[in-house]
Every structure is written in structure tokens, then in C-alpha cells.
Enzyme design. Structure first.
Site, PDB file in Angstrom:
ATOM      1  N   PHE A   1       6.346  -4.967  -2.698  1.00  0.00           N
ATOM      2  CA  PHE A   1       6.039  -3.800  -3.521  1.00  0.00           C
ATOM      3  C   PHE A   1       5.681  -2.601  -2.643  1.00  0.00           C
ATOM      4  CE2 PHE A   1       5.011  -7.489  -6.238  1.00  0.00           C
ATOM      5  CZ  PHE A   1       5.899  -7.239  -7.274  1.00  0.00           C
ATOM      6  N   CYS A   2       4.959  -2.853  -1.564  1.00  0.00           N
ATOM      7  CA  CYS A   2       4.637  -1.770  -0.619  1.00  0.00           C
ATOM      8  C   CYS A   2       5.900  -1.288   0.080  1.00  0.00           C
ATOM      9  CB  CYS A   2       3.617  -2.246   0.408  1.00  0.00           C
ATOM     10  SG  CYS A   2       2.036  -2.774  -0.293  1.00  0.00           S
TER      11      CYS A   2
ATOM     12  N   CYS B   1       4.405  -6.810   2.221  1.00  0.00           N
ATOM     13  CA  CYS B   1       4.421  -6.878   0.752  1.00  0.00           C
ATOM     14  C   CYS B   1       5.687  -6.196   0.230  1.00  0.00           C
ATOM     15  CB  CYS B   1       3.173  -6.202   0.199  1.00  0.00           C
ATOM     16  SG  CYS B   1       3.261  -5.783  -1.549  1.00  0.00           S
TER      17      CYS B   1
ATOM     18  N   TYR C   1       0.025  -3.674   2.536  1.00  0.00           N
ATOM     19  CA  TYR C   1       0.317  -4.784   3.441  1.00  0.00           C
ATOM     20  C   TYR C   1       1.764  -4.555   3.862  1.00  0.00           C
ATOM     21  CZ  TYR C   1      -3.419  -7.076   0.687  1.00  0.00           C
ATOM     22  OH  TYR C   1      -4.583  -7.368   0.021  1.00  0.00           O
TER      23      TYR C   1
END
Length: 377
Positions: A114-115, A112, A109
Site C-alpha cells: 500500500f505504501c 508495504c 514501511y
């Protein structure tokens, strides 16, 4: 073989140019040896004897001229042998480079954090990758995976890496070691399943902040042992604390929640109906969820103050004498913090952070480092 030919031709040439009285053993045997070396495999023993005999006769008629020719031929042969050796060495070194042929596909995503951490790492190191934006409602793009979270990084189409910190640690290990396959690296990060306080099964990786390096490789990457400890501490801090400040800040008010979901829908992968539903219903839901997160993580009523303090703590840890926590170049902690903060760009929370903390100089320098792929070398 090439080196042997060069040495023999050089000896022949010098013998030809020497005065007759200084030639030990006679020139005929040396020239015959040179002829045999070049012709034995092609024409067999009998043919070699005939050719050597002819060459000896020629030498007796014009020795000095032939000596010059042989020396010149030997020099050219030496040049070609050295050139081929260098080219072969360069080809071998290039074939060892881990980026050669490494095909990376990132399922994500875009908004996001973390991404965003993974993208920051890939961009900084100049690793080319393909992005697959996952629909957060149906998640059809990752239906093939038993691991249902993002990011997921596929390497060469058959090795699956899960969890942002594991992805970063395993890739960095691979880039440093060079001789280890990604499959072998991944074995160092086994999954550990357990139940959280709500009875839900979760997957964790206890060693996800470690790089699996030899003692020598660790010493080269971290000349001071404290550098490694510091990097791991702040990578964990980014996951366990900083990332939890994002939602309460970007959904702080109903207006900010709507603006945030407008950005999420615009940058994400939604159908028209899903986008409309997400923007208004999702914004309202996240406004209340942000309140619960504020309580769960013991945040202040004004969550901006927690964000400001966290960012200023980070800048203070870097100090005035370093450009990055990694010194002259970003380390994995720099990339993690930058990736988390970057998802707020364009939102009110990001502008407030830039205007009310000391992070601007470091953040802009990180942007430049990622954009220019400064970690490639």
C-alpha cells in the site's frame, strides 16, 4: 494607466507628423493633454499648466522631430506595458500550480504494497516528498496519530491523509482542480467506522476510488465514460485481490520466507535485536500465516498459479493496442498495480512472475515512467 499613456503619445506623434492643414483642433491641446497626464499627480494643477505651456512652445519650434520622438517613446512604452502584462500573467499562473510549496511527508514501511502504491503515484507525478520509515515493532514515528496504520501522508505539516487509495484519489483531485485546497478535498472522503466479522473496529472510505471533479474536469480527464469505470474497477481489484496474493507467494516456502524477511529487515527500520528476531521468528510465523491466507482467499495449492493468472488477466485487460490501461500514459489503475507488484522485486516470486507471465513489457515501461516523472506535465 500605462495603456492610456501609450495611446495618447501615439496620437500626439501622428498629429505632429501630419501636415498642418490636416491637424484637427490643433496640436497644442493634444501635447498639453500628454503633459498633464504625466505631471498632474506630481506637481498639481498649477505646475501642470506651466509645464504644458513650455512643451507647447517647444512643439511650435520643432514639431516633426518631436513627433518622431513621441512615436518612438510611445512604441517603447507599448512594448514595456505588454512585457509587464505577460510577466504578470505567467506569475499568476505559476502561483496557481498546486505543486508550488506543497510539502509532503510519507510515513511508511518500504516493503508495504500500500505504501508502494503511494510512492508510485508521487514518483510518476514528480511530487517531491520526504520519507519517514516507521519501525513496525514500536511504531514510535506515528505515536502522535490516532490512525495507527501506514501509509500516512502529511501535507504542509497539518493535513493528514490516511489509506493509500484515499491519498491517491485526493491528491489527483487536487492536481486536476488546482483551485481547491487539500483540506476541502479531504472533506469529500469522510471516515466511516464499523466492526468487521471478527468484531474489530475498522475504518473505511466508501468513495475512495472516486475523483471529486466537476463535470467538465471529468470529461477532460476521461473523454470516454468507460475509462473512468475501468480505472475504478482495477484499482479496487488491486486492493481487494492482487495485494492478497503477495504474502502467500513471498512466504510460500521456508526458504522464501527467510529471504523475504532478510529483505524486509535490510530495507526496513529495525534495531539489531529486532532485526534478528524478525528475520527468524517473523519468517517462521509468516510461513504459517501465509498458509492461513491461502485458505482464507481460496487460493490454489500452488499459489504461483494464482499470481500468474492475476497478472495475465491484468495484461489482457490492457490489450495489445494500449501501452497502459490509461492509453499512452498510465492511469491510477496502472500506478496501483505497479506499486503492488513492485514490492516483490529481488525475490523469487518476482522473478518467477516475470518469467512466466506476459507482464514484463508493461512493467518495464511503468518503471521508466515513474523514474522519469512522466506525469509532471
Amino acid at each position: 494607466m500605462a495603456a492610456s499613456c501609450v495611446r495618447l503619445f501615439a496620437k500626439v506623434g501622428w498629429r505632429v507628423l501630419e501636415p498642418q492643414s490636416h491637424r484637427p483642433g490643433g496640436l497644442s491641446s493634444l501635447v498639453a493633454d500628454a503633459a498633464l497626464l504625466g505631471t498632474r499627480r506630481a506637481v498639481g494643477p498649477a505646475g501642470a499648466r506651466l509645464r504644458s505651456a513650455g512643451l507647447v512652445a517647444g512643439v511650435r519650434g520643432g514639431g516633426r522631430a518631436l513627433g518622431c520622438a513621441v512615436l518612438l517613446g510611445g512604441g517603447l512604452g507599448l512594448y514595456q506595458a505588454a512585457r509587464c502584462s505577460v510577466q504578470r500573467h505567467l506569475a499568476e499562473e505559476e502561483s496557481k500550480a498546486p505543486r508550488a510549496g506543497l510539502q509532503l511527508t510519507l510515513y511508511q514501511y518500504k516493503t508495504c504494497p500500500f505504501c508502494s502504491k503511494v510512492r508510485a503515484f508521487l514518483d510518476y507525478h514528480g511530487l517531491p516528498y520526504t520519507v519517514v520509515e516507521v519501525n513496525p515493532v514500536m511504531r514510535q514515528e506515528i505515536k502522535w496519530s490516532s490512525y495507527r496504520k501506514v501509509p500516512i501522508l502529511m501535507v504542509d505539516g497539518d493535513v493528514q491523509l490516511n489509506d493509500s487509495s484515499v491519498i491517491i484519489s485526493s491528491l489527483k483531485t487536487f492536481l486536476v482542480t488546482r483551485q481547491t485546497s487539500m483540506t476541502e478535498v479531504l472533506r469529500c472522503y469522510p471516515e466511516m467506522k464499523s466492526l468487521n466479522e471478527r468484531g474489530k473496529e475498522v475504518t473505511e472510505y466508501n468513495n475512495k476510488y472516486w475523483l471529486m471533479l466537476s463535470q467538465e474536469e471529468t470529461q477532460q480527464l476521461y473523454p470516454d465514460k468507460e475509462e473512468q469505470k475501468e480505472e475504478m474497477k482495477w484499482r479496487r481489484w488491486a486492493d481487494d485481490w492482487l495485494v492478497h496474493l503477495i504474502s502467500p507467494n513471498v512466504y510460500r516456502t521456508t526458504g522464501e520466507a527467510l529471504a523475504s524477511f532478510d529483505y524486509i529487515v535490510r530495507e526496513g527500520k529495525f534495531s539489531t535485536f529486532e532485526g534478528f528476531f524478525a528475520k527468524y521468528v517473523g519468517a517462521a510465523a509468516m510461513f504459517f500465516i501465509a498458509k492461513r491466507l491461502k485458505s482464507r482467499h481460496n487460493l490454489q495449492d500452488d499459489v504461483r498459479q494464482d499470481l500468474y493468472k492475476a497478472v495475465d488477466d491484468w495484461v489482457a485487460a490492457i490489450g495489445r493496442k494500449r501501452t497502459f490501461m490509461g492509453g499512452d500514459r498510465p492511469n491510477l489503475a496502472d500506478l496501483a498495480v505497479f506499486g503492488v507488484l513492485r514490492v516483490m522485486e529481488g525475490l523469487e516470486a518476482f522473478n518467477d512472475m516475470m518469467n512466466n507471465t506476459k507482464v514484463r513489457r508493461w512493467y518495464r515501461r511503468m518503471e521508466e515512467a515513474a523514474l522519469n516523472h512522466e506525469g509532471r506535465h
